[in-house]
Design a protein around this motif. Sequence first.
Motif, PDB file in Angstrom:
ATOM      1  N   THR A 159      49.404  14.332   2.700  1.00 54.84           N
ATOM      2  CA  THR A 159      50.173  14.094   3.917  1.00 54.84           C
ATOM      3  C   THR A 159      49.342  13.370   4.977  1.00 54.84           C
ATOM      4  O   THR A 159      48.213  13.755   5.283  1.00 54.84           O
ATOM      5  CB  THR A 159      50.672  15.430   4.500  1.00 54.84           C
ATOM      6  N   GLY A 160      49.918  12.288   5.507  1.00 52.86           N
ATOM      7  CA  GLY A 160      49.275  11.537   6.574  1.00 52.86           C
ATOM      8  C   GLY A 160      48.374  10.420   6.114  1.00 52.86           C
ATOM      9  O   GLY A 160      47.768   9.728   6.944  1.00 52.86           O
ATOM     10  N   ARG A 169      51.537  11.596   9.523  1.00 58.03           N
ATOM     11  CA  ARG A 169      50.376  12.200  10.149  1.00 58.03           C
ATOM     12  C   ARG A 169      50.637  12.525  11.617  1.00 58.03           C
ATOM     13  O   ARG A 169      51.441  11.888  12.292  1.00 58.03           O
ATOM     14  CB  ARG A 169      49.153  11.286  10.029  1.00 58.03           C
ATOM     15  N   GLY A 170      49.952  13.538  12.076  1.00 56.57           N
ATOM     16  CA  GLY A 170      50.023  13.978  13.460  1.00 56.57           C
ATOM     17  C   GLY A 170      48.873  14.935  13.699  1.00 56.57           C
ATOM     18  O   GLY A 170      48.176  15.336  12.750  1.00 56.57           O
ATOM     19  N   PRO A 171      48.633  15.335  14.929  1.00 56.19           N
ATOM     20  CA  PRO A 171      47.492  16.211  15.222  1.00 56.19           C
ATOM     21  C   PRO A 171      47.580  17.569  14.550  1.00 56.19           C
ATOM     22  O   PRO A 171      46.568  18.265  14.412  1.00 56.19           O
ATOM     23  CB  PRO A 171      47.524  16.338  16.747  1.00 56.19           C
ATOM     24  N   GLU A 172      48.792  17.956  14.109  1.00 56.30           N
ATOM     25  CA  GLU A 172      48.965  19.252  13.459  1.00 56.30           C
ATOM     26  C   GLU A 172      48.601  19.230  11.983  1.00 56.30           C
ATOM     27  O   GLU A 172      48.469  20.285  11.340  1.00 56.30           O
ATOM     28  CB  GLU A 172      50.417  19.724  13.617  1.00 56.30           C
ATOM     29  N   VAL A 173      48.440  18.044  11.405  1.00 61.51           N
ATOM     30  CA  VAL A 173      48.097  17.929   9.986  1.00 61.51           C
ATOM     31  C   VAL A 173      46.640  18.325   9.785  1.00 61.51           C
ATOM     32  O   VAL A 173      45.742  17.810  10.449  1.00 61.51           O
ATOM     33  CB  VAL A 173      48.332  16.497   9.476  1.00 61.51           C
ATOM     34  N   GLY A 174      46.411  19.265   8.888  1.00 61.68           N
ATOM     35  CA  GLY A 174      45.052  19.742   8.655  1.00 61.68           C
ATOM     36  C   GLY A 174      44.815  20.078   7.206  1.00 61.68           C
ATOM     37  O   GLY A 174      45.607  19.744   6.317  1.00 61.68           O
ATOM     38  N   LEU A 175      43.718  20.765   6.966  1.00 65.02           N
ATOM     39  CA  LEU A 175      43.373  21.176   5.610  1.00 65.02           C
ATOM     40  C   LEU A 175      44.498  21.996   4.985  1.00 65.02           C
ATOM     41  O   LEU A 175      44.852  21.798   3.811  1.00 65.02           O
ATOM     42  CB  LEU A 175      42.073  21.982   5.628  1.00 65.02           C
ATOM     43  N   TRP A 207      42.528  12.685  18.057  1.00 69.37           N
ATOM     44  CA  TRP A 207      42.736  13.555  16.887  1.00 69.37           C
ATOM     45  C   TRP A 207      42.660  12.793  15.568  1.00 69.37           C
ATOM     46  O   TRP A 207      42.929  13.354  14.508  1.00 69.37           O
ATOM     47  CB  TRP A 207      44.088  14.276  16.986  1.00 69.37           C
ATOM     48  N   LEU A 208      42.268  11.523  15.617  1.00 74.29           N
ATOM     49  CA  LEU A 208      42.162  10.726  14.398  1.00 74.29           C
ATOM     50  C   LEU A 208      40.711  10.323  14.128  1.00 74.29           C
ATOM     51  O   LEU A 208      40.012   9.886  15.039  1.00 74.29           O
ATOM     52  CB  LEU A 208      43.017   9.461  14.499  1.00 74.29           C
ATOM     53  N   VAL A 209      40.301  10.482  12.892  1.00 76.53           N
ATOM     54  CA  VAL A 209      38.956  10.105  12.465  1.00 76.53           C
ATOM     55  C   VAL A 209      39.054   8.837  11.630  1.00 76.53           C
ATOM     56  O   VAL A 209      39.691   8.822  10.582  1.00 76.53           O
ATOM     57  CB  VAL A 209      38.316  11.214  11.610  1.00 76.53           C
ATOM     58  N   PRO A 210      38.425   7.735  12.066  1.00 74.55           N
ATOM     59  CA  PRO A 210      38.455   6.515  11.261  1.00 74.55           C
ATOM     60  C   PRO A 210      37.549   6.629  10.046  1.00 74.55           C
ATOM     61  O   PRO A 210      36.612   7.437  10.032  1.00 74.55           O
ATOM     62  CB  PRO A 210      37.948   5.440  12.233  1.00 74.55           C
ATOM     63  N   PRO A 211      37.799   5.849   8.998  1.00 70.97           N
ATOM     64  CA  PRO A 211      36.912   5.869   7.825  1.00 70.97           C
ATOM     65  C   PRO A 211      35.479   5.527   8.197  1.00 70.97           C
ATOM     66  O   PRO A 211      35.227   4.831   9.185  1.00 70.97           O
ATOM     67  CB  PRO A 211      37.516   4.796   6.906  1.00 70.97           C
ATOM     68  N   SER A 239      42.058  -1.435   1.306  1.00 68.18           N
ATOM     69  CA  SER A 239      43.519  -1.463   1.444  1.00 68.18           C
ATOM     70  C   SER A 239      44.135  -0.079   1.310  1.00 68.18           C
ATOM     71  O   SER A 239      45.301   0.118   1.654  1.00 68.18           O
ATOM     72  CB  SER A 239      44.128  -2.403   0.397  1.00 68.18           C
ATOM     73  N   MET A 240      43.378   0.892   0.805  1.00 69.08           N
ATOM     74  CA  MET A 240      43.895   2.244   0.583  1.00 69.08           C
ATOM     75  C   MET A 240      43.419   3.232   1.621  1.00 69.08           C
ATOM     76  O   MET A 240      43.780   4.406   1.574  1.00 69.08           O
ATOM     77  CB  MET A 240      43.451   2.741  -0.795  1.00 69.08           C
ATOM     78  N   LEU A 241      42.584   2.805   2.541  1.00 64.77           N
ATOM     79  CA  LEU A 241      41.992   3.713   3.516  1.00 64.77           C
ATOM     80  C   LEU A 241      42.803   3.742   4.811  1.00 64.77           C
ATOM     81  O   LEU A 241      43.396   2.744   5.205  1.00 64.77           O
ATOM     82  CB  LEU A 241      40.560   3.284   3.831  1.00 64.77           C
ATOM     83  N   SER A 242      42.803   4.889   5.453  1.00 62.07           N
ATOM     84  CA  SER A 242      43.449   5.014   6.764  1.00 62.07           C
ATOM     85  C   SER A 242      42.764   6.128   7.544  1.00 62.07           C
ATOM     86  O   SER A 242      42.030   6.941   6.981  1.00 62.07           O
ATOM     87  CB  SER A 242      44.949   5.303   6.611  1.00 62.07           C
ATOM     88  N   ASP A 243      42.998   6.161   8.849  1.00 58.77           N
ATOM     89  CA  ASP A 243      42.460   7.236   9.687  1.00 58.77           C
ATOM     90  C   ASP A 243      43.015   8.578   9.221  1.00 58.77           C
ATOM     91  O   ASP A 243      44.131   8.653   8.678  1.00 58.77           O
ATOM     92  CB  ASP A 243      42.843   7.005  11.145  1.00 58.77           C
ATOM     93  N   GLN A 244      42.251   9.624   9.465  1.00 60.85           N
ATOM     94  CA  GLN A 244      42.647  10.958   9.015  1.00 60.85           C
ATOM     95  C   GLN A 244      42.622  11.942  10.184  1.00 60.85           C
ATOM     96  O   GLN A 244      41.708  11.898  11.013  1.00 60.85           O
ATOM     97  CB  GLN A 244      41.697  11.437   7.914  1.00 60.85           C
ATOM     98  N   PRO A 245      43.597  12.843  10.254  1.00 59.95           N
ATOM     99  CA  PRO A 245      43.593  13.839  11.326  1.00 59.95           C
ATOM    100  C   PRO A 245      42.323  14.690  11.322  1.00 59.95           C
ATOM    101  O   PRO A 245      41.877  15.160  10.274  1.00 59.95           O
ATOM    102  CB  PRO A 245      44.834  14.691  11.033  1.00 59.95           C
ATOM    103  N   VAL A 246      41.769  14.904  12.485  1.00 61.22           N
ATOM    104  CA  VAL A 246      40.501  15.615  12.606  1.00 61.22           C
ATOM    105  C   VAL A 246      40.636  17.075  12.191  1.00 61.22           C
ATOM    106  O   VAL A 246      39.651  17.708  11.758  1.00 61.22           O
ATOM    107  CB  VAL A 246      39.970  15.500  14.049  1.00 61.22           C
TER     108      VAL A 246
END
Length: 240
Positions: free
Chosen positions: A37-38, A46-52, A132-136, A160-167
């Motif tokens: 997800t995200g 994705r949103g700030p609520e998305v986590g482990l 709340w987003l961590v870049p690659p 092309s497959m990478l994106s920021d991930q919720p912290v």
Amino acid sequence: MSTYLLVHGAWHSGPCWDRVVPLLESAGHRVFAPSLTGLGERKHLRGPEVGLDTHVDDVVGLITGEDLDEVVLVGHSYAGLVISSAANDVPDRVGHLVYLEAMVPEHGESAVDVMPVTQGVIDRAVNCEPGWLVPPLPELPPPAGLFGVTDPADAAWLRSMLSDQPVRCLQQPVRLDNPAVDAIPRTHIHCTVRPEGFPRRPVPATQPNGTPAQVWELATGHDAMVTAPDELAALLLKLG
């Protein structure tokens, strides 16, 4: 026929396994390689609520929704946390845990506990918009490259497959409080081409189930599914 569930690491997405999946399938096995997800094609969720915990629910939901049993559950990098908590939830459905260049946690640990250098990544994310987003991680000179990928064409494909991930993914703790998860055999696959500053937690000599630790090595960088798919698939097929 075995069932493999391949879980990508932070910032990645399911297609990063595209070179490994057909090798496992051609050997007669069933393979799943979802995007969490995200991330990837699910980036819009994705949103700030998305986590482990969100990603654990992704994996557990797929296992139960597809009614999978004896799953060879493979977690790359950050996904070592994901597969640990997922196995804790459905230990009766997991036949083997594979930690590929992965964080290997204890109960209650987060990514920062397993790899303290992660705190710097979190701090940079929190101090930048939107907070709340961590870049690659950035691409570095060889041999580090982009997650260990140094070939320009491969790096472009991976990018092309990478994106920021919720912290929150790096902050939530792992759940490993189900005694039944200790019985699941584990295999650790370590890539030997590693940049400085990313120490690996030593693997204990004895697995939680009491058997000797099983550690295999690949002479490649962090993203072995991109740089050494044949060799990686050959190792995974030993477990099927």
